[in-house]
Scaffold this motif. Structure first.
Motif, short mmCIF file in Angstrom:
data_model
loop_
_atom_site.label_atom_id
_atom_site.label_comp_id
_atom_site.label_asym_id
_atom_site.label_seq_id
_atom_site.Cartn_x
_atom_site.Cartn_y
_atom_site.Cartn_z
N SER A 1 0.83 -1.21 0.00
CA SER A 1 0.00 0.00 0.00
C SER A 1 0.86 1.26 0.00
N ALA A 2 1.95 1.22 0.78
CA ALA A 2 2.88 2.35 0.76
C ALA A 2 3.51 2.50 -0.61
N MET A 3 3.82 1.37 -1.25
CA MET A 3 4.36 1.43 -2.61
C MET A 3 3.34 2.06 -3.56
N ASP A 4 2.05 1.68 -3.42
CA ASP A 4 1.00 2.28 -4.25
C ASP A 4 1.04 3.80 -4.17
N ILE B 1 -8.55 8.39 -9.82
CA ILE B 1 -9.47 8.35 -8.69
C ILE B 1 -8.67 8.28 -7.39
N PRO B 2 -9.26 8.64 -6.25
CA PRO B 2 -8.53 8.58 -4.98
C PRO B 2 -8.07 7.16 -4.64
N MET B 3 -6.99 7.06 -3.88
CA MET B 3 -6.42 5.76 -3.53
C MET B 3 -7.43 4.85 -2.85
N GLY C 1 -3.61 7.89 1.61
CA GLY C 1 -4.30 8.85 0.75
C GLY C 1 -4.53 10.17 1.47
N TRP C 2 -4.88 10.08 2.74
CA TRP C 2 -5.07 11.30 3.55
C TRP C 2 -3.76 12.04 3.76
N LEU C 3 -2.69 11.30 4.08
CA LEU C 3 -1.40 11.94 4.36
C LEU C 3 -0.76 12.54 3.12
#
Length: 299
Positions: free
Chosen positions: A29-32, A100-102, A265-267
């Protein structure tokens, strides 16, 4: 000749494989997030090509340290098939994710574990237990709660529709990838898998190098390098975990990816966290817990 997965002879119980897959999903997810940021700047193709080239270089010393394991021809075919599926999956996913958002992209992609659950029965001969179905249904219910909260109040632009369709198509490839991940983990060790996946995906993307690359700026290069390191770590975690527990046990854990996507996505991109996200997250965690309880684990 492939060295095989060579799991530790001790009985790990369900906890360690589950924790390994949780860590793998978190790092993926961090890679995404890293690759989404780079893709916005330099395009999906350049971001993915460089990510896999960097990943090949990062895993090469590890591959040397474990004795340079070389796959047999049948195992190499599995590596190549998963690399081809991963290439299509990643290209479609990040094409959608820049539109689109993550959190929305991850929510849409969660149709894939359900598809994979039945692929595992067909391809690997696993018996689908009622507990695994219940866990997956709870995961989907959690995603639906979150998705309704996010999608219910707005209208989609043309780009958002394109992004949604791309992520849905990517989800089909991801389902095949999840099943092959289990088969591959039983045939080869984590370092071999990471090395050959990075290498073969790089070779596939290099076919299009005369037409698609963009010269990246230093910031984008740093994002891509971080993405490569995170992707490599995720492959190692997931390969270890999937070698020691059934696909249907680990599939519900895929849903925790939404939690990481919402946070990142928020950060990084200013996506907001709301009550539906919290409610859906609780449902997802319950589903993961049910799927992991009394799991059959291979030693």
């Amino acid at each position: 000749m492939s060295t095989g997965a060579n799991p530790d002879s001790r009985d790990h119980g369900p906890v360690l494989p589950v924790l390994a897959v949780v860590a793998g999903i978190a790092t993926f997810s961090a890679m995404d997030a890293m690759i989404k940021g780079a893709s916005i700047a330099v395009g999906v193709y350049t971001a993915l090509l460089l990510r896999n080239l960097f990943g090949t270089l990062l895993t090469f010393p590890l591959w040397l340290m474990v004795g340079r394991p070389m796959p047999s021809r049948p195992v190499l075919k599995v590596h190549a098939l998963r690399a081809a599926i991963t290439s299509a999956m990643a290209a479609l996913f990040f094409y959608g994710l820049v539109r689109i958002p993550m959190a929305e992209g991850i929510a849409i992609s969660f149709v894939s574990p359900i598809i994979a659950l039945y692929f595992a029965a067909l391809v690997l001969g696993e018996t689908i237990r009622p507990k695994a179905v219940l866990a997956s249904l709870l995961g989907i219910a959690g995603v639906m709660v979150i998705a309704l909260g996010r999608f219910g109040s707005g209208t989609y632009s043309d780009q958002a529709v394109e992004g949604t369709m791309a992520v849905l198509l990517s989800a089909g490839f991801y389902a095949m990838n999840l099943v092959l991940q289990r088969k591959q983990a039983l045939l080869a060790g984590p370092v071999e898998i990471a090395q050959f996946q990075n290498l073969l995906v790089s070779l596939i993307f290099l076919i299009f190098a005369p037409w698609l690359p963009v010269i990246p700026d230093p910031h984008s290069l740093l994002l891509i390098l971080a993405g490569a390191a995170l992707a490599t770590a995720a492959l190692l975690f997931l390969s270890w975990g999937y070698a020691r527990a059934e696909t249907q046990v680990l599939l519900p854990i895929e849903y925790t990816g939404f939690l990481w996507a919402a946070l990142l996505g928020w950060l990084m991109f200013g996506e907001r966290l709301d009550l539906p996200t919290v409610a859906g997250a609780i449902t997802i965690v319950i589903g993961c817990w049910i799927g992991a309880r009394n799991a059959k684990v291979e030693s």
